[in-house]
Design a protein around this motif. Structure first.
Motif, PDB file in Angstrom:
ATOM      1  N   MET A 103      25.627  26.046   1.266  1.00 24.59           N
ATOM      2  CA  MET A 103      24.463  26.644   0.599  1.00 24.59           C
ATOM      3  C   MET A 103      23.118  26.118   1.103  1.00 24.59           C
ATOM      4  SD  MET A 103      25.322  29.127  -1.422  1.00 24.59           S
ATOM      5  CE  MET A 103      23.992  29.378  -2.592  1.00 24.59           C
ATOM      6  N   MET A 104      23.076  25.679   2.364  1.00 25.18           N
ATOM      7  CA  MET A 104      21.782  25.397   2.978  1.00 25.18           C
ATOM      8  C   MET A 104      21.112  26.726   3.347  1.00 25.18           C
ATOM      9  SD  MET A 104      21.484  22.046   3.108  1.00 25.18           S
ATOM     10  CE  MET A 104      22.468  21.875   1.604  1.00 25.18           C
ATOM     11  N   PHE A 131      38.758  20.059  -7.833  1.00 25.33           N
ATOM     12  CA  PHE A 131      38.629  20.140  -6.373  1.00 25.33           C
ATOM     13  C   PHE A 131      38.003  18.877  -5.815  1.00 25.33           C
ATOM     14  CE2 PHE A 131      36.112  20.789  -2.601  1.00 25.33           C
ATOM     15  CZ  PHE A 131      36.995  21.430  -1.745  1.00 25.33           C
ATOM     16  N   ARG A 132      36.986  18.370  -6.489  1.00 25.82           N
ATOM     17  CA  ARG A 132      36.320  17.174  -5.977  1.00 25.82           C
ATOM     18  C   ARG A 132      37.260  15.978  -5.989  1.00 25.82           C
ATOM     19  NH1 ARG A 132      30.377  18.403  -8.734  1.00 25.82           N
ATOM     20  NH2 ARG A 132      29.897  20.151  -7.342  1.00 25.82           N
ATOM     21  N   ASP A 133      38.182  15.953  -6.953  1.00 28.94           N
ATOM     22  CA  ASP A 133      39.222  14.924  -6.928  1.00 28.94           C
ATOM     23  C   ASP A 133      40.136  15.122  -5.723  1.00 28.94           C
ATOM     24  OD1 ASP A 133      38.275  13.834  -9.270  1.00 28.94           O
ATOM     25  OD2 ASP A 133      39.719  14.855 -10.553  1.00 28.94           O
ATOM     26  N   ALA A 134      40.503  16.377  -5.466  1.00 30.83           N
ATOM     27  CA  ALA A 134      41.434  16.674  -4.383  1.00 30.83           C
ATOM     28  C   ALA A 134      40.826  16.408  -3.016  1.00 30.83           C
ATOM     29  CB  ALA A 134      41.882  18.128  -4.472  1.00 30.83           C
ATOM     30  N   ALA A 135      39.553  16.763  -2.854  1.00 30.48           N
ATOM     31  CA  ALA A 135      38.892  16.630  -1.551  1.00 30.48           C
ATOM     32  C   ALA A 135      38.153  15.306  -1.402  1.00 30.48           C
ATOM     33  CB  ALA A 135      37.918  17.788  -1.350  1.00 30.48           C
ATOM     34  N   HIS A 136      38.154  14.496  -2.457  1.00 31.08           N
ATOM     35  CA  HIS A 136      37.430  13.220  -2.443  1.00 31.08           C
ATOM     36  C   HIS A 136      35.968  13.454  -2.062  1.00 31.08           C
ATOM     37  CE1 HIS A 136      41.537  11.096  -1.463  1.00 31.08           C
ATOM     38  NE2 HIS A 136      41.542  11.718  -2.636  1.00 31.08           N
ATOM     39  N   SER A 137      35.352  14.435  -2.737  1.00 34.54           N
ATOM     40  CA  SER A 137      34.017  14.865  -2.326  1.00 34.54           C
ATOM     41  C   SER A 137      32.986  14.801  -3.448  1.00 34.54           C
ATOM     42  CB  SER A 137      34.079  16.305  -1.791  1.00 34.54           C
ATOM     43  OG  SER A 137      34.507  17.205  -2.804  1.00 34.54           O
ATOM     44  N   THR A 138      33.246  14.003  -4.478  1.00 36.49           N
ATOM     45  CA  THR A 138      32.278  13.878  -5.570  1.00 36.49           C
ATOM     46  C   THR A 138      31.002  13.214  -5.056  1.00 36.49           C
ATOM     47  OG1 THR A 138      34.076  13.665  -7.166  1.00 36.49           O
ATOM     48  CG2 THR A 138      31.882  12.923  -7.877  1.00 36.49           C
ATOM     49  N   PRO A 139      29.816  13.780  -5.337  1.00 39.47           N
ATOM     50  CA  PRO A 139      28.576  13.145  -4.879  1.00 39.47           C
ATOM     51  C   PRO A 139      28.446  11.720  -5.422  1.00 39.47           C
ATOM     52  CG  PRO A 139      28.152  15.367  -5.689  1.00 39.47           C
ATOM     53  CD  PRO A 139      29.557  15.043  -6.065  1.00 39.47           C
ATOM     54  N   GLN A 140      28.000  10.820  -4.573  1.00 42.58           N
ATOM     55  CA  GLN A 140      27.852   9.424  -4.980  1.00 42.58           C
ATOM     56  C   GLN A 140      26.544   9.181  -5.730  1.00 42.58           C
ATOM     57  OE1 GLN A 140      30.527   7.167  -4.476  1.00 42.58           O
ATOM     58  NE2 GLN A 140      31.330   9.238  -4.113  1.00 42.58           N
ATOM     59  N   PHE A 141      25.661  10.164  -5.719  1.00 45.12           N
ATOM     60  CA  PHE A 141      24.439  10.084  -6.515  1.00 45.12           C
ATOM     61  C   PHE A 141      23.985  11.507  -6.799  1.00 45.12           C
ATOM     62  CE2 PHE A 141      22.964  10.435  -2.180  1.00 45.12           C
ATOM     63  CZ  PHE A 141      21.901  11.322  -2.252  1.00 45.12           C
ATOM     64  N   GLY A 142      23.300  11.685  -7.916  1.00 49.41           N
ATOM     65  CA  GLY A 142      22.723  12.985  -8.241  1.00 49.41           C
ATOM     66  C   GLY A 142      23.766  14.080  -8.382  1.00 49.41           C
ATOM     67  N   ASP A 143      23.341  15.299  -8.078  1.00 51.81           N
ATOM     68  CA  ASP A 143      24.225  16.461  -8.163  1.00 51.81           C
ATOM     69  C   ASP A 143      23.839  17.433  -7.048  1.00 51.81           C
ATOM     70  OD1 ASP A 143      21.928  17.938  -9.049  1.00 51.81           O
ATOM     71  OD2 ASP A 143      22.315  17.219 -11.088  1.00 51.81           O
ATOM     72  N   ARG A 144      24.388  18.636  -7.101  1.00 59.64           N
ATOM     73  CA  ARG A 144      24.139  19.608  -6.031  1.00 59.64           C
ATOM     74  C   ARG A 144      23.255  20.761  -6.498  1.00 59.64           C
ATOM     75  NH1 ARG A 144      30.391  19.012  -4.235  1.00 59.64           N
ATOM     76  NH2 ARG A 144      30.116  17.175  -2.941  1.00 59.64           N
ATOM     77  N   LYS A 145      22.505  20.545  -7.554  1.00 59.01           N
ATOM     78  CA  LYS A 145      21.723  21.624  -8.126  1.00 59.01           C
ATOM     79  C   LYS A 145      20.522  22.032  -7.286  1.00 59.01           C
ATOM     80  CE  LYS A 145      23.155  20.681 -12.881  1.00 59.01           C
ATOM     81  NZ  LYS A 145      22.750  20.300 -14.254  1.00 59.01           N
ATOM     82  N   THR A 146      20.140  21.204  -6.306  1.00 62.01           N
ATOM     83  CA  THR A 146      19.018  21.605  -5.450  1.00 62.01           C
ATOM     84  C   THR A 146      19.452  22.562  -4.356  1.00 62.01           C
ATOM     85  OG1 THR A 146      19.270  19.739  -3.917  1.00 62.01           O
ATOM     86  CG2 THR A 146      17.848  19.405  -5.856  1.00 62.01           C
ATOM     87  N   TYR A 147      20.767  22.749  -4.168  1.00 59.81           N
ATOM     88  CA  TYR A 147      21.201  23.726  -3.170  1.00 59.81           C
ATOM     89  C   TYR A 147      22.210  24.735  -3.693  1.00 59.81           C
ATOM     90  CZ  TYR A 147      24.303  19.639  -2.071  1.00 59.81           C
ATOM     91  OH  TYR A 147      25.131  18.545  -2.119  1.00 59.81           O
ATOM     92  N   GLN A 148      22.996  24.389  -4.705  1.00 59.52           N
ATOM     93  CA  GLN A 148      23.844  25.393  -5.331  1.00 59.52           C
ATOM     94  C   GLN A 148      23.056  26.101  -6.438  1.00 59.52           C
ATOM     95  OE1 GLN A 148      27.454  23.395  -6.510  1.00 59.52           O
ATOM     96  NE2 GLN A 148      28.052  22.975  -4.395  1.00 59.52           N
ATOM     97  N   MET A 149      23.493  27.303  -6.804  1.00 57.16           N
ATOM     98  CA  MET A 149      22.688  28.166  -7.661  1.00 57.16           C
ATOM     99  C   MET A 149      22.792  27.831  -9.143  1.00 57.16           C
ATOM    100  SD  MET A 149      23.331  31.905  -5.964  1.00 57.16           S
ATOM    101  CE  MET A 149      22.829  32.644  -7.522  1.00 57.16           C
ATOM    102  N   ASP A 150      21.736  28.158  -9.863  1.00 56.94           N
ATOM    103  CA  ASP A 150      21.705  28.028 -11.325  1.00 56.94           C
ATOM    104  C   ASP A 150      22.650  29.070 -11.934  1.00 56.94           C
ATOM    105  OD1 ASP A 150      21.050  28.159 -14.066  1.00 56.94           O
ATOM    106  OD2 ASP A 150      18.945  27.691 -13.677  1.00 56.94           O
TER     107      ASP A 150
END
Length: 326
Positions: free
Chosen positions: A168-169, A205-224
């Motif tokens: 989502m860039m 999914f984030r558990d499965a892919a080991h992809s949980t953000p280590q800080f903040g969230d993804r709201k600046t690039y994923q949609m509201d």
């Protein structure tokens, strides 16, 4: 009563034979894409706790999964890789010897006719868990595009039939299309995560892919999740930049968006039935609160009825079995 005039709609519901004759939406195994999680190591088939019956696979055992998928008539898989090492640049995402690239090559050798889709993102490969380059706590858009293009080209070199960028860039489809074309992969389609919401349904999914953000969230690039018109703007941008498929993610809470994107675009639309949607039904069925088969097939049918041409779902194998046995 004899003089009353009214429609007898129930005539067309009288028997299963009649109901099947007039059924407007047909669900079939050919509609599905099934996700596969591939990890480094040997002799690994490890169930993901939050997604029962979904596994991490090492390459040496991957044939077990591929053979089952093919036997069920499912035409496509999407590959997610979990690397053994991560860094701030996500370098293993575009390593020609990376776990995703090795898995793609393995699958295409085993089943050349199976369509292999590569998830094209950095979050599983970065040590901070974000989908791009981070500087001073900010995810940088333009600097990330080059790495996404490199990742897509590397995946295409490995044999991916389709690349599916999920980051989502802004401008990611244009950058990837340019990179693929320049590298000689003009015929590799882009299945864009065109409409991807900052959803609460991604936890398993984030558990499965080991992809949980280590800080903040993804709201600046994923949609509201509140926005509908923005979805059409995002889809239009990706169409203009060269996308071939449009993904709406998640699916179940966004059926209205699936319908609007389909009507607006006329493009092949993919509904991503995400991990949280899967996990909720699995948990309810394990507690005997719902009939799993009935509720899954109803849910998947709703996505197709809403306008999805393709459904990316963790239920794919179970649903294909149920449909084959009907």
């Amino acid at each position: 009563m004899k003089d009353l005039l009214f429609q007898r709609h129930r005539r067309l519901r009288y028997s299963e034979g009649i109901r099947s004759m007039v059924r407007e939406t047909q669900l079939q195994a050919e509609d599905f894409i099934t996700p596969i999680f591939v990890v480094e190591g040997e002799n690994i088939k490890e169930e993901i706790p939050s997604m029962p019956n979904v596994y991490h696979w090492s390459l040496d055992r991957l044939d077990e999964e591929i053979d089952e998928v093919v036997s069920l008539g499912i035409p496509a898989v999407i590959v997610f890789g979990v690397p053994s090492s991560k860094d701030e640049w996500g370098t293993s995402a575009y390593d020609d010897e990376g776990i995703v690239q090795k898995a793609i090559a393995h699958i295409k050798k085993r089943e050349p006719n199976l369509t292999v889709i590569a998830d094209t993102c950095l979050c599983q490969f970065t040590d901070h868990g974000h989908c791009g380059i981070v500087q001073n706590g900010k995810v940088l858009n333009d600097e990330t595009l080059d790495l996404l293009a490199k990742t897509a080209v590397s995946q295409a070199k490995a044999g991916a039939d389709i690349v599916a960028p999920s980051n989502m860039m802004d401008g990611f489809v244009a950058a990837i299309r340019f990179g693929l074309d320049e590298a000689g992969f003009e015929d590799v389609p882009i299945m864009s995560y065109a409409v991807k919401y900052a959803s609460a349904f991604y936890g398993p999914f984030r558990d499965a892919a080991h992809s949980t953000p280590q800080f903040g969230d993804r709201k600046t690039y994923q949609m509201d999740p509140a926005n509908r018109l923005e979805a059409l703007r995002e889809a239009e941008s990706d169409m203009d930049e060269g996308a071939d498929f449009l993904i709406v993610k998640p699916a179940l809470s966004y059926l209205d968006v699936i319908r609007e994107v389909k009507d607006f675009s006329g493009y092949p639309v993919v509904a991503y039935n995400v991990s949280g949607e899967y996990a909720m039904i699995k948990a309810a069925s394990q507690n005997n609160w719902v009939d799993e088969k009935s509720i899954v097939l109803e849910k998947l049918t709703s996505m197709k009825r809403a306008g999805a041409d393709i459904i990316l779902t963790y239920h794919a194998k179970d649903a294909a079995r149920w449909l084959l046995n009907q």
